[in-house]
Design a protein around this motif. Structure first.
Motif, PDB file in Angstrom:
ATOM      1  N   UNK A 183      28.836 -58.931 -39.918  1.00  0.00           N
ATOM      2  CA  UNK A 183      28.266 -57.965 -38.917  1.00  0.00           C
ATOM      3  C   UNK A 183      28.265 -56.456 -39.811  1.00  0.00           C
ATOM      4  N   UNK A 184      28.937 -56.326 -40.909  1.00  0.00           N
ATOM      5  CA  UNK A 184      28.882 -55.220 -41.929  1.00  0.00           C
ATOM      6  C   UNK A 184      27.625 -55.134 -42.206  1.00  0.00           C
ATOM      7  N   UNK A 185      26.815 -56.007 -42.784  1.00  0.00           N
ATOM      8  CA  UNK A 185      25.496 -56.136 -43.364  1.00  0.00           C
ATOM      9  C   UNK A 185      24.226 -55.970 -42.429  1.00  0.00           C
ATOM     10  N   UNK A 186      24.920 -56.560 -41.341  1.00  0.00           N
ATOM     11  CA  UNK A 186      23.956 -56.544 -40.049  1.00  0.00           C
ATOM     12  C   UNK A 186      24.011 -55.225 -39.722  1.00  0.00           C
ATOM     13  N   UNK A 187      25.046 -54.274 -39.554  1.00  0.00           N
ATOM     14  CA  UNK A 187      24.997 -52.994 -38.981  1.00  0.00           C
ATOM     15  C   UNK A 187      24.065 -52.232 -39.587  1.00  0.00           C
ATOM     16  N   UNK A 188      24.521 -52.213 -41.039  1.00  0.00           N
ATOM     17  CA  UNK A 188      23.961 -51.502 -42.343  1.00  0.00           C
ATOM     18  C   UNK A 188      23.444 -52.088 -43.404  1.00  0.00           C
ATOM     19  N   UNK A 189      22.272 -52.693 -43.309  1.00  0.00           N
ATOM     20  CA  UNK A 189      21.759 -53.483 -44.570  1.00  0.00           C
ATOM     21  C   UNK A 189      21.785 -52.761 -45.891  1.00  0.00           C
ATOM     22  N   UNK A 190      21.671 -51.502 -46.090  1.00  0.00           N
ATOM     23  CA  UNK A 190      21.707 -50.716 -47.102  1.00  0.00           C
ATOM     24  C   UNK A 190      23.193 -50.324 -47.732  1.00  0.00           C
ATOM     25  N   UNK A 191      24.399 -50.720 -47.163  1.00  0.00           N
ATOM     26  CA  UNK A 191      25.560 -50.444 -47.558  1.00  0.00           C
ATOM     27  C   UNK A 191      25.964 -51.391 -48.812  1.00  0.00           C
TER      28      UNK A 191
END
Length: 467
Positions: A293-301
């Motif tokens: 969910x983290x990388x889905x929410x912000x792919x650039x994080x």
């Protein structure tokens, strides 16, 4: 001073905008024009501010305040020479107007002449004592000059004049932190809270100060008071969660992070924190779910991709880890942390050529950490007998860490593998003198040399010389 940017448009503003939509020309007082211009400047509507200035000066050609607002816009747009010409004319008419010195200071600040800007602001202050705006500008100039003590004192003056000026309060705390005066910052915030016991901002900052001092119980109490003062204050829940993590209270930490998601739209940082807590609790499916969910929410994080990669790496799922780090590299191929993690995974997969390439990319992108050089050297050693390449890598590392015994002991061993006893002796001597207790590193990595006569005689000579 400018009006609050959140203030509703006043009747003069409505009347002015109505005039712009027609061919009519309405008359306004000079003070009305000032309010109109401040409103547009505070809301970033520069073109409308310029229209108001133009019409205002047509109706009030002798208004000093309108002329100074025109100068302010010129400075904002970097038309500095024209602005200075206007200020020269205005100063001939009114040499005691503090705003003239303020605008001159702004010009010098834009030219990076902060010393001159400070002197001009001090002159302005002598003409207008206890001027909030001038203290704030002085604080910023001192920040530009890295004079955090003077910056702090000026921002403190701002807070003393308006205790709801949170921008200045944040700057005061920033100065305390930069000066590493956490005790002073804690005392200042406690004094402030004596006068403002329901300031969620001050409680929040006090909690962060306590956390930096590892006073975790006090930090929790401060964040709780921030939440009591404003139960929708996301920052307090988030920082409280971080402290609870440090205390090993992962379920409570998760509860606080989930509250931030309930109050406002979910953030990748909250998902990442929840994932890490679940991983610490051994809830691996939940951890993986929140990392995704983290990388889905912000792919650039980058922290998100690194977390999900590390998750699979720890479980020995190296192919999956490689898949996700490659996805991350495809998104941002100039992130050295991605390449470093890629090198680590390729090493685990025994693909030393790719690991070598990844470490090369890591360094070219600016990661010069000690373990980068050491591990890169290891990879080349594992994949070949090209000792000179290993030495070249380690020599680059020594340029960054000339006083580090670890890398010197390693380089000494590689020199011996390359039959270069002269440089090996020099490295070993230097390393032993820097930190003789680290000699075990050499013994563990190069057991074939550690008991050799060359090495034992050298160590004996070094010990005798040091007595």
């Amino acid at each position: 001073m400018a009006l609050d940017s959140n203030e509703r448009p006043s009747k003069p503003i409505i009347k002015f905008e109505s005039m712009l939509k027609t061919d009519d020309v309405y008359f306004f007082d000079a003070e009305d024009f000032e309010d109109i211009i401040h409103h547009y400047l505070n809301n970033g509507k520069i073109s409308l501010a310029k229209k108001a200035i133009k019409i205002g000066l047509q109706q009030h050609p002798h208004s000093t305040e309108l002329k100074l607002l025109n100068v302010e816009v010129l400075v904002f747009e970097n038309n500095l020479e024209i602005a200075e010409q206007h200020l020269d004319s205005l100063q001939l008419l009114d040499s005691n107007n503090e705003e003239i010195y303020i605008q001159r200071a702004n010009i010098y600040s834009k030219k990076d002449n902060h010393d001159a800007a400070v002197e001009l602001l001090k002159k302005a202050l002598s003409l207008a004592e206890n001027n909030f705006e001038i203290f704030s500008l002085l604080g910023m100039e001192y920040l530009f000059m890295d004079d955090y003590q003077m910056a702090k004192e000026n921002f403190m003056r701002c807070v003393s004049m308006d205790e709801q000026d949170y921008a200045s309060l944040y700057n005061v705390i920033y100065c305390f932190e930069f000066l590493e005066d956490h005790e002073g910052g804690i005392q200042y915030l406690n004094d402030y809270l004596e006068r403002n016991p329901y300031s969620e901002v001050a409680w929040h900052q006090l909690g962060k100060m306590y956390a930096s001092k590892k006073m975790l119980q006090e930090a929790i109490a401060a964040f709780d008071f921030a939440i009591i003062s404003d139960d929708s204050f996301i920052g307090a829940y988030y920082e409280k969660g971080k402290v609870l993590e440090k205390m090993g209270k992962y379920n409570e930490a998760i509860g606080n992070y989930e509250t931030t998601i309930e109050i406002e739209d979910p953030t990748s940082h909250a998902y990442l924190r929840i994932g890490r807590c679940h991983e610490k609790l051994g809830n691996y499916d939940q951890a993986k779910h929140f990392y995704y969910r983290t990388v889905h929410e912000d792919p650039l994080l980058d922290k998100g991709w690194l977390a999900i990669t590390e998750f699979h790496y720890k479980k020995g799922e190296h192919e999956k880890a490689l898949y996700y780090i490659n996805k991350a590299i495809n998104i941002d191929e100039e992130n050295p942390l991605y390449w470093k993690k890629s090198a680590k995974i390729y090493t685990a997969l025994k693909n030393f050529d790719e690991a070598d390439f990844s470490y090369k990319q890591t360094v070219e992108l600016g990661n010069y950490e000690l373990d980068t050089w050491m591990n890169w050297g290891n990879v080349v050693l594992l994949g070949s007998t090209d000792y000179k390449s290993v030495i070249q890598i380690l020599e680059q590392g020594v340029e960054f860490y000339p006083e580090n015994a670890d890398i010197l002991f390693k380089m000494a061993g590689v020199y011996l593998m390359d039959n270069n006893t002269t440089d090996a002796i020099a490295c070993l001597t230097n390393a032993f003198q820097l930190d003789s207790d680290k000699f075990y590193l050499f013994q563990n990595e190069f057991p074939q040399f550690s008991d050799s006569k060359l090495v034992t005689d050298l160590i004996s000579d070094i010990k005798k010389a040091s007595r």
